[in-house]
Design a protein around this motif. Structure first.
Motif, PDB file in Angstrom:
ATOM      1  N   SER A  29      33.673  44.582  30.435  1.00 21.18           N
ATOM      2  CA  SER A  29      33.894  45.310  31.687  1.00 21.18           C
ATOM      3  C   SER A  29      34.594  46.650  31.492  1.00 21.18           C
ATOM      4  O   SER A  29      34.645  47.455  32.407  1.00 21.18           O
ATOM      5  N   SER A  76      32.197  47.585  37.390  1.00 21.85           N
ATOM      6  CA  SER A  76      31.435  46.371  37.647  1.00 21.85           C
ATOM      7  C   SER A  76      30.024  46.532  37.092  1.00 21.85           C
ATOM      8  O   SER A  76      29.501  47.640  36.992  1.00 21.85           O
ATOM      9  N   LEU A 100      37.352  41.155  37.353  1.00 24.08           N
ATOM     10  CA  LEU A 100      37.141  42.387  36.602  1.00 24.08           C
ATOM     11  C   LEU A 100      38.288  42.610  35.623  1.00 24.08           C
ATOM     12  O   LEU A 100      38.074  42.740  34.428  1.00 24.08           O
TER      13      LEU A 100
END
Length: 136
Positions: A29, A76, A100
């Motif tokens: 991420s 994202s 996240l």
């Protein structure tokens, strides 16, 4: 730690870290980081790895620590919104795959949908992610 959420349907969060501050994220991420930020991958043991696997996350968490003031960005992998949630000793349940990054003393574990109708018809299923502690 300061952060700024940017973008519309494909948002990112830019986080400013002071020396010694650490942020944790799911593998894959992180978008970019300054060269003064060091990465370390930790599993947390077999139980935590199994819990992350069940909830659809990666088996290990990446820990990014600043050796001097620097920035790191996370994005994202699908359209939507990024929402920062401040936990003050309480907990929150999230659907699988919504994690996240986290900062502070936050513990991620498996959560279970207790309502039969919500588990079958809610779209998230019975297994969810539970975040508890103090942090963002």
């Amino acid at each position: 730690m300061d952060y700024k959420i940017i973008g519309g349907n494909l948002p990112a969060v830019i986080i400013s870290l002071a020396p010694g501050e650490t942020i944790q994220c799911e593998s894959g991420s992180m978008s970019w980081m300054d060269s003064c930020i060091n990465m370390e991958t930790k599993t947390g043991g077999f139980g935590k790895m199994f819990g992350r696997m069940i909830t659809g996350d990666s088996l290990a968490l990446n820990h990014y620590t600043a050796s001097q003031p620097g920035e790191i960005a996370f994005a994202s992998s699908f359209p939507g919104s990024i929402v920062a949630v401040q936990l003050n000793g309480n907990s929150i349940m999230c659907q699988k795959g919504s994690f996240l990054a986290m900062y502070g003393d936050v513990e991620m574990s498996i959560g279970f949908q207790k309502k039969l109708g919500g588990g079958f018809f809610g779209g998230e299923g019975f297994i969810m992610q539970k975040f508890t502690g103090n942090g963002t």
